[in-house]
Design an enzyme around this catalytic site. Structure first.
Site, PDB file in Angstrom:
ATOM      1  N   THR A   1       0.582  -1.188   0.445  1.00  0.00           N
ATOM      2  CA  THR A   1      -0.107   0.291   0.239  1.00  0.00           C
ATOM      3  C   THR A   1       0.883   1.137   0.208  1.00  0.00           C
ATOM      4  O   THR A   1       0.219   2.163  -0.637  1.00  0.00           O
ATOM      5  CB  THR A   1      -1.543   0.069   1.397  1.00  0.00           C
ATOM      6  OG1 THR A   1      -1.703  -1.297   0.995  1.00  0.00           O
ATOM      7  CG2 THR A   1      -2.001   1.209   1.185  1.00  0.00           C
TER       8      THR A   1
ATOM      9  N   SER B   1       1.458  -7.534  -1.456  1.00  0.00           N
ATOM     10  CA  SER B   1       2.074  -8.631  -0.159  1.00  0.00           C
ATOM     11  C   SER B   1       1.250  -9.439  -0.120  1.00  0.00           C
ATOM     12  O   SER B   1       1.714 -10.821   0.196  1.00  0.00           O
ATOM     13  CB  SER B   1       2.800  -8.151   1.602  1.00  0.00           C
ATOM     14  OG  SER B   1       1.634  -8.038   2.571  1.00  0.00           O
TER      15      SER B   1
ATOM     16  N   THR C   1       1.746  -4.692   4.590  1.00  0.00           N
ATOM     17  CA  THR C   1       1.286  -4.842   5.410  1.00  0.00           C
ATOM     18  C   THR C   1       0.598  -6.457   5.892  1.00  0.00           C
ATOM     19  O   THR C   1       0.727  -7.051   6.990  1.00  0.00           O
ATOM     20  CB  THR C   1       0.251  -4.129   6.155  1.00  0.00           C
ATOM     21  OG1 THR C   1      -0.759  -3.973   5.252  1.00  0.00           O
ATOM     22  CG2 THR C   1       0.944  -2.959   6.583  1.00  0.00           C
ATOM     23  N   ASP C   2      -0.120  -6.929   5.100  1.00  0.00           N
ATOM     24  CA  ASP C   2      -0.932  -7.908   5.028  1.00  0.00           C
ATOM     25  C   ASP C   2       0.029  -9.417   5.571  1.00  0.00           C
ATOM     26  O   ASP C   2      -0.428  -9.793   5.775  1.00  0.00           O
ATOM     27  CB  ASP C   2      -1.777  -8.716   3.348  1.00  0.00           C
ATOM     28  CG  ASP C   2      -2.436  -8.065   3.721  1.00  0.00           C
ATOM     29  OD1 ASP C   2      -3.244  -6.722   3.506  1.00  0.00           O
ATOM     30  OD2 ASP C   2      -3.388  -7.930   2.102  1.00  0.00           O
TER      31      ASP C   2
HETATM   32  N1  ASP Z   1      -2.667  -3.709   2.711  1.00  0.00           N
HETATM   33  C1  ASP Z   1      -1.817  -4.421   2.085  1.00  0.00           C
HETATM   34  C2  ASP Z   1      -0.862  -3.152   2.434  1.00  0.00           C
HETATM   35  O1  ASP Z   1      -0.706  -2.494   3.490  1.00  0.00           O
HETATM   36  C3  ASP Z   1      -1.207  -5.156   0.683  1.00  0.00           C
HETATM   37  C4  ASP Z   1      -0.682  -5.462   0.914  1.00  0.00           C
HETATM   38  O2  ASP Z   1       0.177  -6.382   1.301  1.00  0.00           O
HETATM   39  O3  ASP Z   1       0.219  -5.336  -0.274  1.00  0.00           O
HETATM   40  O4  ASP Z   1       0.018  -2.657   1.822  1.00  0.00           O
END
Ligand code: ASP
Length: 329
Positions: free
Chosen positions: A21, A65, A98-99
Site C-alpha cells: 500500500t 504482499s 502489511t498483509d
Molecule cells: N494492505 C496491504 C498493504 O499494506 C496490501 C499488501 O499487503 O500489499 O500494503
C-alpha cells in the site's frame, strides 16, 4: 556526527522496496483498484528528507504482499543479505505490504546473522490517499535503521510510531493506522537472547506447506486434500490452547505416519499452545505426532516450518526448533 558516535565515510542505509500500500495508487483503468506503483526512488522522495544518513535505494519487487509466496520472501531475505555484505551499510529498511509483513519480517529474522538492524515498514493508506501514512512511517524506519541502539535486535517492524520484534508481530487492524501488535512480546522489539540464525536455503522443491483450520464441524477434507496435493508440512490452526477434534486428530496421525510434519498452532490472539485436552484436543494431537508451536501463530509457524523443511531438517530437529523459537521471550 549524527548519533552518539563518529560516522565513518560512506556510511549509509539501504532501502529495499517491495510494493504494498505504501507504493500503491488507484488506477482508473482497473475500476479504481489500488495497485503497487511507486518505486524505491518515489518512496524516498515522499519522505521529504533530509535523513541522518544517505540512503541507497533498491527495487526488489513491486507487488501487493497478499500475492507473495515463500520463494518471494526468500528473495527479499537474499537482497537484505546482499545489502549487508557492504560494510558501509549501517542498516536496511524494507518497505512491504502489511498483509504478510509478519511472515517476511519473521523469515528475515530467522536467517538474520548480523548485528545491523533490518527494519520493515509500510502503510495503511495508499500513496495517493489524501493523508498517506507511508512517508512518516518510512522516515521513522530510516532513522531507526541508522541508529546504533537497534544493533543486535534482529529484524524490527516500525509502524505508526511503534516498534515491534519480528517474532510475534501481527497485523491486527485492517484499516487503522496502528496496524500492528505483538500480543506476547509487546512494543519495543526483542530484548532477550536471540536464537542462533538459520541458513538461507537456495532451493525449495517439494516443500509445500498448507494451513488447515479446525472449527466447529471441521472434518478432515482439507487435510486430506493437502496430503493429495503433496504437502510436506501442515500447520493446523487449532482452537483455544491448540485443540482440534477426533476426526482431524485421526487424519493428523495418518499424515505424520506418512512422514509429513504437522504443527499445532491456534487462532487465539496470545498465549502459548499447550497440550492439555483429549478427545481430539492438543494432548491427542501431540500423541498423533503434531508438534506444538508454543507462542508462534499460524502465519509465523508456516514460515518456520517452510524454512526448516527446505533446509531438510528431521522431524525431531523441527520439534526442537519450535520448542526453542516458540518459547517464552
Ligand atoms: N494492505 C496491504 C498493504 O499494506 C496490501 C499488501 O499487503 O500489499 O500494503
Amino acid at each position: 556526527m549524527t548519533t552518539g558516535r563518529t560516522r565513518e565515510r560512506g556510511e549509509h542505509v539501504v532501502l529495499l522496496a517491495t510494493g504494498g500500500t505504501i507504493s500503491s495508487r488507484s488506477r482508473a483503468e482497473l475500476d479504481g483498484a489500488a495497485v503497487a506503483s511507486d518505486g524505491a526512488d518515489d518512496l524516498l522522495r515522499s519522505t521529504g528528507g533530509p535523513h541522518s544518513l544517505p540512503v541507497r535505494v533498491v527495487d526488489v519487487l513491486r507487488v501487493g504482499s497478499y500475492m507473495l509466496d515463500v520463494d518471494d520472501m526468500l528473495l527479499v531475505c537474499a537482497r537484505i543479505r546482499e545489502a549487508l555484505a557492504d560494510p558501509a551499510v549501517v542498516g536496511v529498511v524494507v518497505t512491504h505490504g502489511t498483509d504478510t509483513m509478519e511472515e517476511t519480517a519473521f523469515l528475515a529474522d530467522l536467517v538474520h546473522a548480523d548485528p545491523r538492524p533490518v527494519v520493515f515498514t509500510g502503510a495503511q493508506r495508499a500513496a495517493d490517499a489524501p493523508n498517506p501514512d507511508g512517508p512518516d512511517n518510512l522516515a521513522r524506519a530510516l532513522a531507526l535503521a541508522g541508529t546504533p541502539d537497534t544493533r543486535d535486535r534482529g529484524v524490527l517492524v516500525c509502524f505508526a510510531g511503534e516498534v515491534f520484534a519480528a517474532r510475534g508481530v501481527r497485523k491486527s487492524e485492517t484499516l487503522l493506522a496502528h496496524a500492528f501488535s505483538n500480543p506476547d512480546e509487546g512494543r519495543d522489539g526483542w530484548a532477550g537472547d536471540r536464537p542462533e540464525p538459520l541458513p538461507l536455503p537456495d532451493g525449495g522443491a517439494g516443500c509445500r506447506v498448507d494451513l488447515v483450520a479446525s472449527y466447529p464441524g471441521a472434518d478432515a477434507a482439507h487435510l486430506r486434500a493437502s496430503l493429495a496435493a503433496g504437502a510436506a508440512g501442515i500447520v493446523l490452526q487449532g482452537t483455544g490452547i491448540g485443540n482440534a477434534n477426533p476426526v482431524l486428530c485421526e487424519a493428523v496421525a495418518e499424515a505424520t505416519a506418512r512422514g509429513l510434519v504437522v504443527v499445532t498452532s491456534t487462532r487465539v490472539e496470545a498465549g502459548p499452545v499447550v497440550p492439555v485436552y483429549g478427545a481430539g484436543g492438543g494432548k491427542d494431537l501431540l500423541a498423533a505426532g503434531a508438534i506444538p508451536t508454543g507462542l508462534l501463530r499460524p502465519s509465523q509457524s508456516l514460515i518456520l516450518l517452510s524454512l526448516l523443511l527446505r533446509l531438510g531438517w528431521s522431524r525431531e530437529d523441527i520439534a526442537a526448533a519450535f520448542a526453542r523459537r516458540g518459547g517464552e521471550p
